[in-house]
Design a protein around this motif. Sequence first.
Motif, mmCIF file in Angstrom:
data_model
loop_
_atom_site.group_PDB
_atom_site.id
_atom_site.type_symbol
_atom_site.label_atom_id
_atom_site.label_comp_id
_atom_site.label_asym_id
_atom_site.label_seq_id
_atom_site.Cartn_x
_atom_site.Cartn_y
_atom_site.Cartn_z
ATOM 1 N N LEU A 176 0.791 -1.223 0.000
ATOM 2 C CA LEU A 176 0.000 0.000 0.000
ATOM 3 C C LEU A 176 0.830 1.283 0.000
ATOM 4 O O LEU A 176 0.269 2.378 0.002
ATOM 5 C CB LEU A 176 -0.933 0.016 1.229
ATOM 6 C CG LEU A 176 -1.996 -1.083 1.279
ATOM 7 C CD1 LEU A 176 -2.753 -1.018 2.600
ATOM 8 C CD2 LEU A 176 -2.959 -0.930 0.104
ATOM 9 N N THR A 178 2.714 2.654 -2.345
ATOM 10 C CA THR A 178 2.556 3.463 -3.552
ATOM 11 C C THR A 178 1.129 3.961 -3.710
ATOM 12 O O THR A 178 0.883 4.997 -4.325
ATOM 13 C CB THR A 178 2.937 2.644 -4.797
ATOM 14 O OG1 THR A 178 2.168 1.429 -4.830
ATOM 15 C CG2 THR A 178 4.423 2.289 -4.756
ATOM 16 N N THR A 179 0.172 3.259 -3.108
ATOM 17 C CA THR A 179 -1.240 3.650 -3.223
ATOM 18 C C THR A 179 -1.518 4.940 -2.469
ATOM 19 O O THR A 179 -2.216 5.833 -2.959
ATOM 20 C CB THR A 179 -2.155 2.532 -2.699
ATOM 21 O OG1 THR A 179 -1.886 1.333 -3.419
ATOM 22 C CG2 THR A 179 -3.614 2.908 -2.861
ATOM 23 N N GLU A 181 0.968 6.997 -0.895
ATOM 24 C CA GLU A 181 2.055 7.960 -0.940
ATOM 25 C C GLU A 181 2.190 8.710 0.383
ATOM 26 O O GLU A 181 2.020 9.937 0.442
ATOM 27 C CB GLU A 181 1.843 8.945 -2.094
ATOM 28 C CG GLU A 181 1.823 8.260 -3.458
ATOM 29 C CD GLU A 181 1.699 9.245 -4.605
ATOM 30 O OE1 GLU A 181 1.493 10.441 -4.330
ATOM 31 O OE2 GLU A 181 1.805 8.821 -5.763
#
Length: 318
Positions: A176, A178-179, A181
Amino acid sequence: MSAAIRVGTRGSALALAQTTQIANRIAAAAGAEVEIVQVTTHGDTSAEPLSSLGGTGVFASALREALLAGDCDLVVHSFKDLPTAEYPGLAIGATPKRADARDVLCARDGFTLATLPQGARVGTGSPRRVAQLRSVRPDLEVVDLRGNVDTRLGRVVEGDLDAVVLAAAGLGRLGLLTTFEPEFLELSAWPTAPGQGALAIEVRSGRLERTLVRALDAINHPTTQATTMAERLVLARLEAGCAAPIGAMAAIDDGLLFLTATVYSPDGAQSLVSSHAATPESFSIAHLVDAAQDVSERVARDLLSGGAADFAPMKVTS
């Protein structure tokens, strides 16, 4: 031990994700089948604040009982959730390589800790994070928060909270990072819980099957073992529970084992910091353990002589 190696775990998405990674590594190293056994803990079923439940040890007790009962052959813990006191009949069999030890802030609309609006609502269930938030941003409204990672993030998405503070390692293991940030909170200014980012593999004490011993040896990471030991020994020497407002970080660099620990008052108004280093005679497990014991004792002594026990709840049962 049965033909399949049975690995005990909590049933949350995060626990299952990190346990599956460990189970796959054990299966490869042992050349054996692995079965994952889900265990429900009191910490999973209660909605009470973590501090009122007696610390994060509530997540470990049911797993340990299942292990002692023979329902599984080993259990996987988030090391920061494991009480520091020895548990009769059990031992740490391996400490795999640590993931990112930092905390992260997951906020709406790209806000950071510095730019959150005055009075913003930030969720956390950790007394340490509460103290740190109040120290850095006393204007924030800190909201007690329980539940799994998805539940916590959902409260930000739904607008009930402006931000939550979580462990980077947990988001990473769930894929999660990259989801959402998030903002990474650097350890130099925002030390995290002793053992955060690391996993502990617990087994029954005594003679183990040779295949299991081989697998545990294969996944153990000596540097992680030494640094997490140093951090957790500070916690133990201060007679503090796992939920006490203490941050600690150890690292090995240039032949030295460095340890820094910070104790906070619950309101974040006061803090004490101690840093020391030890020089291991070699990088064997035995010498790394000796260095961890030495440096943790000096750090804890500094904190106590500085008055840490006067403003922090140093005897929280874990």
